[in-house]
Design a protein around this motif. Structure first.
Motif, PDB file in Angstrom:
ATOM      1  N   ASN A 142      33.447  -8.174 -42.650  1.00  0.00           N
ATOM      2  CA  ASN A 142      33.408  -7.869 -44.076  1.00  0.00           C
ATOM      3  C   ASN A 142      33.806  -6.406 -44.258  1.00  0.00           C
ATOM      4  O   ASN A 142      34.325  -5.772 -43.328  1.00  0.00           O
ATOM      5  N   ASP A 143      33.580  -5.867 -45.444  1.00  0.00           N
ATOM      6  CA  ASP A 143      33.956  -4.476 -45.709  1.00  0.00           C
ATOM      7  C   ASP A 143      33.127  -3.500 -44.883  1.00  0.00           C
ATOM      8  O   ASP A 143      33.629  -2.459 -44.452  1.00  0.00           O
ATOM      9  N   GLU A 144      31.877  -3.827 -44.667  1.00  0.00           N
ATOM     10  CA  GLU A 144      31.021  -2.948 -43.866  1.00  0.00           C
ATOM     11  C   GLU A 144      31.457  -2.948 -42.397  1.00  0.00           C
ATOM     12  O   GLU A 144      31.234  -1.966 -41.675  1.00  0.00           O
ATOM     13  N   TYR A 145      32.093  -4.006 -41.978  1.00  0.00           N
ATOM     14  CA  TYR A 145      32.543  -4.138 -40.594  1.00  0.00           C
ATOM     15  C   TYR A 145      33.602  -3.094 -40.247  1.00  0.00           C
ATOM     16  O   TYR A 145      33.682  -2.625 -39.115  1.00  0.00           O
ATOM     17  N   PHE A 146      34.427  -2.723 -41.225  1.00  0.00           N
ATOM     18  CA  PHE A 146      35.527  -1.788 -40.978  1.00  0.00           C
ATOM     19  C   PHE A 146      35.168  -0.332 -41.293  1.00  0.00           C
ATOM     20  O   PHE A 146      36.026   0.531 -41.183  1.00  0.00           O
ATOM     21  N   ARG A 147      33.938  -0.076 -41.689  1.00  0.00           N
ATOM     22  CA  ARG A 147      33.550   1.302 -41.984  1.00  0.00           C
ATOM     23  C   ARG A 147      33.364   2.085 -40.688  1.00  0.00           C
ATOM     24  O   ARG A 147      32.659   1.647 -39.783  1.00  0.00           O
ATOM     25  N   ARG A 148      33.973   3.258 -40.649  1.00  0.00           N
ATOM     26  CA  ARG A 148      33.891   4.068 -39.437  1.00  0.00           C
ATOM     27  C   ARG A 148      32.630   4.923 -39.440  1.00  0.00           C
ATOM     28  O   ARG A 148      32.165   5.349 -40.501  1.00  0.00           O
ATOM     29  N   ALA A 171      36.478  22.613 -29.418  1.00  0.00           N
ATOM     30  CA  ALA A 171      36.209  21.250 -29.849  1.00  0.00           C
ATOM     31  C   ALA A 171      37.511  20.519 -30.177  1.00  0.00           C
ATOM     32  O   ALA A 171      38.407  21.075 -30.795  1.00  0.00           O
ATOM     33  N   LYS A 172      37.610  19.287 -29.760  1.00  0.00           N
ATOM     34  CA  LYS A 172      38.794  18.469 -30.010  1.00  0.00           C
ATOM     35  C   LYS A 172      38.391  17.213 -30.772  1.00  0.00           C
ATOM     36  O   LYS A 172      37.270  16.714 -30.624  1.00  0.00           O
ATOM     37  N   LYS A 173      39.313  16.720 -31.563  1.00  0.00           N
ATOM     38  CA  LYS A 173      39.054  15.502 -32.318  1.00  0.00           C
ATOM     39  C   LYS A 173      39.096  14.297 -31.393  1.00  0.00           C
ATOM     40  O   LYS A 173      40.036  14.137 -30.607  1.00  0.00           O
ATOM     41  N   GLU A 174      38.076  13.473 -31.525  1.00  0.00           N
ATOM     42  CA  GLU A 174      38.017  12.279 -30.689  1.00  0.00           C
ATOM     43  C   GLU A 174      38.946  11.203 -31.247  1.00  0.00           C
ATOM     44  O   GLU A 174      38.916  10.914 -32.443  1.00  0.00           O
ATOM     45  N   ALA A 175      39.756  10.613 -30.384  1.00  0.00           N
ATOM     46  CA  ALA A 175      40.667   9.543 -30.812  1.00  0.00           C
ATOM     47  C   ALA A 175      39.876   8.262 -31.060  1.00  0.00           C
ATOM     48  O   ALA A 175      38.839   8.015 -30.430  1.00  0.00           O
ATOM     49  N   TYR A 176      40.379   7.474 -31.985  1.00  0.00           N
ATOM     50  CA  TYR A 176      39.688   6.225 -32.323  1.00  0.00           C
ATOM     51  C   TYR A 176      39.834   5.225 -31.188  1.00  0.00           C
ATOM     52  O   TYR A 176      40.928   5.024 -30.650  1.00  0.00           O
ATOM     53  N   LYS A 177      38.736   4.579 -30.861  1.00  0.00           N
ATOM     54  CA  LYS A 177      38.735   3.537 -29.840  1.00  0.00           C
ATOM     55  C   LYS A 177      38.025   2.317 -30.411  1.00  0.00           C
ATOM     56  O   LYS A 177      36.946   2.433 -31.011  1.00  0.00           O
ATOM     57  N   ALA A 178      38.650   1.173 -30.222  1.00  0.00           N
ATOM     58  CA  ALA A 178      38.051  -0.065 -30.726  1.00  0.00           C
ATOM     59  C   ALA A 178      36.803  -0.412 -29.927  1.00  0.00           C
ATOM     60  O   ALA A 178      36.771  -0.270 -28.699  1.00  0.00           O
ATOM     61  N   SER A 179      35.774  -0.848 -30.632  1.00  0.00           N
ATOM     62  CA  SER A 179      34.525  -1.215 -29.970  1.00  0.00           C
ATOM     63  C   SER A 179      34.657  -2.566 -29.282  1.00  0.00           C
ATOM     64  O   SER A 179      35.619  -3.317 -29.499  1.00  0.00           O
ATOM     65  N   GLU A 180      33.689  -2.871 -28.453  1.00  0.00           N
ATOM     66  CA  GLU A 180      33.699  -4.143 -27.738  1.00  0.00           C
ATOM     67  C   GLU A 180      33.540  -5.321 -28.709  1.00  0.00           C
ATOM     68  O   GLU A 180      34.125  -6.390 -28.498  1.00  0.00           O
ATOM     69  N   GLN A 181      32.766  -5.111 -29.750  1.00  0.00           N
ATOM     70  CA  GLN A 181      32.600  -6.155 -30.754  1.00  0.00           C
ATOM     71  C   GLN A 181      33.914  -6.442 -31.467  1.00  0.00           C
ATOM     72  O   GLN A 181      34.254  -7.604 -31.721  1.00  0.00           O
ATOM     73  N   ARG A 182      34.663  -5.375 -31.765  1.00  0.00           N
ATOM     74  CA  ARG A 182      35.957  -5.551 -32.436  1.00  0.00           C
ATOM     75  C   ARG A 182      36.941  -6.300 -31.516  1.00  0.00           C
ATOM     76  O   ARG A 182      37.696  -7.168 -31.987  1.00  0.00           O
ATOM     77  N   LYS A 183      36.932  -5.995 -30.255  1.00  0.00           N
ATOM     78  CA  LYS A 183      37.826  -6.678 -29.318  1.00  0.00           C
ATOM     79  C   LYS A 183      37.469  -8.157 -29.176  1.00  0.00           C
ATOM     80  O   LYS A 183      38.360  -9.017 -29.118  1.00  0.00           O
ATOM     81  N   ALA A 184      36.172  -8.442 -29.135  1.00  0.00           N
ATOM     82  CA  ALA A 184      35.746  -9.841 -29.001  1.00  0.00           C
ATOM     83  C   ALA A 184      36.128 -10.648 -30.252  1.00  0.00           C
ATOM     84  O   ALA A 184      36.621 -11.780 -30.145  1.00  0.00           O
ATOM     85  N   ASP A 185      35.930 -10.048 -31.430  1.00  0.00           N
ATOM     86  CA  ASP A 185      36.292 -10.754 -32.667  1.00  0.00           C
ATOM     87  C   ASP A 185      37.803 -10.955 -32.774  1.00  0.00           C
ATOM     88  O   ASP A 185      38.268 -11.973 -33.284  1.00  0.00           O
ATOM     89  N   GLN A 186      38.557  -9.993 -32.278  1.00  0.00           N
ATOM     90  CA  GLN A 186      40.017 -10.109 -32.314  1.00  0.00           C
ATOM     91  C   GLN A 186      40.495 -11.281 -31.458  1.00  0.00           C
ATOM     92  O   GLN A 186      41.403 -12.033 -31.855  1.00  0.00           O
ATOM     93  N   LYS A 187      39.878 -11.470 -30.305  1.00  0.00           N
ATOM     94  CA  LYS A 187      40.266 -12.581 -29.435  1.00  0.00           C
ATOM     95  C   LYS A 187      39.952 -13.928 -30.076  1.00  0.00           C
ATOM     96  O   LYS A 187      40.734 -14.880 -29.976  1.00  0.00           O
ATOM     97  N   VAL A 188      38.793 -13.995 -30.767  1.00  0.00           N
ATOM     98  CA  VAL A 188      38.402 -15.254 -31.410  1.00  0.00           C
ATOM     99  C   VAL A 188      39.382 -15.608 -32.527  1.00  0.00           C
ATOM    100  O   VAL A 188      39.838 -16.757 -32.651  1.00  0.00           O
ATOM    101  N   VAL A 189      39.741 -14.622 -33.344  1.00  0.00           N
ATOM    102  CA  VAL A 189      40.645 -14.885 -34.469  1.00  0.00           C
ATOM    103  C   VAL A 189      42.050 -15.198 -33.963  1.00  0.00           C
ATOM    104  O   VAL A 189      42.714 -16.119 -34.459  1.00  0.00           O
TER     105      VAL A 189
END
Length: 269
Positions: free
Chosen positions: A191-197, A213-231
């Motif tokens: 949902n919309d809350e799912y994509f909030r960083r 200090a350096k800006k941390e690059a975005y990394k997909a979470s394990e939950q996001r990867k699992a949902d991507q495989k299902v879809v």
């Protein structure tokens, strides 16, 4: 022969209601509309017909209202007091707050109460062309519309590298190619809350840490990867069942673009 209608008896007048109803039906306005916004008489002609020149420049005085006084004369008793005294009708307040109270206004303009309109061509399963963002030019599959009004799309990721994303309908073009994804069940947590960083709080500034200090690059979470495989698995099965599955996989994998003398408003997608 047909029977002749009965005539009204002598000395009795005929029904007047029928005549008045017919007259009312036949009455037309003086300046009737002839069609296509054209009226029978012009504005100046109606000015003279209605004799509006008689009323131009004339002003009618407004009726005078009774002016009520702000004080009332009251009798005062006592030997040392006066006999009468003028007392104000509306007494002044004895206390005035330093700040005015904030009025609660009805929240009619809240974004969450807006209606989420969507174009008729954008239905679940429609293949879209992305026009903006890091994935512009790619063809993606529309999954559904979220509560915020944004569209949930996917590549699938294994086909063209576009993951589960939200995008506004302004930045997509709906094509005539559609997939039947009625049997696909999406995870309920998307949902919309799912994509909030998650934004971490900044630490206190200390010497030597401003430039380190350096800006941390975005990394997909394990939950996001699992949902991507299902879809992706569900969408790929739908494409494989399609009679033109080879053409569809190639269609989704190729980028879209314009060449010289090609105009989008002349194309049929």
């Amino acid at each position: 022969m047909a029977p002749t209608p009965a005539k009204p008896a002598a000395g009795k007048p005929a029904d007047k209601k029928v005549k008045t109803d017919k007259k009312k039906a036949q009455i037309r306005p003086r300046n009737q509309d002839l069609g296509n916004g054209i009226v029978r008489f012009s504005r100046t002609r109606m000015y003279h017909k209605k004799a509006l020149w008689k009323f131009m420049g004339k002003k009618v005085d407004a009726p005078k209202k009774e002016v009520k006084g702000s004080t009332v004369e009251k009798q005062i008793g006592g030997d040392k007091n006066g006999k009468t005294r003028m007392v104000a009708i509306k007494k002044h307040r004895a206390f005035y707050p330093t700040l005015d109270k904030i009025k609660k206004r009805p929240a009619k303009g809240l974004f969450k109460r807006h209606k989420r309109a969507i174009r008729d061509t954008l239905t679940p399963g429609t293949v879209l062309i992305v026009l903006a963002g890091p994935h512009k030019g790619k063809r993606v599959v529309l999954l559904k519309q979220l509560y915020s009004g944004l569209l949930l799309i996917t590549g699938p990721f294994k086909v063209n590298g576009c993951p589960l994303r939200r995008i506004s309908q302004r930045y997509v073009i709906g094509t005539a190619t559609k997939l039947d994804i009625s049997g696909v069940q999406l995870p309920e947590n998307i949902n919309d809350e799912y994509f909030r960083r998650e934004r971490k709080k900044r630490a206190k500034k200390e010497e030597g840490e401003i430039f380190a200090a350096k800006k941390e690059a975005y990394k997909a979470s394990e939950q996001r990867k699992a949902d991507q495989k299902v879809v992706d698995k569900a969408i790929n099965e739908v494409i494989r069942k399609h009679p033109e599955r080879k053409l569809l996989f190639g269609y989704l994998g190729t980028m879209w673009g314009l060449r010289s003398s090609q105009y989008p408003h002349r194309m049929k997608f």
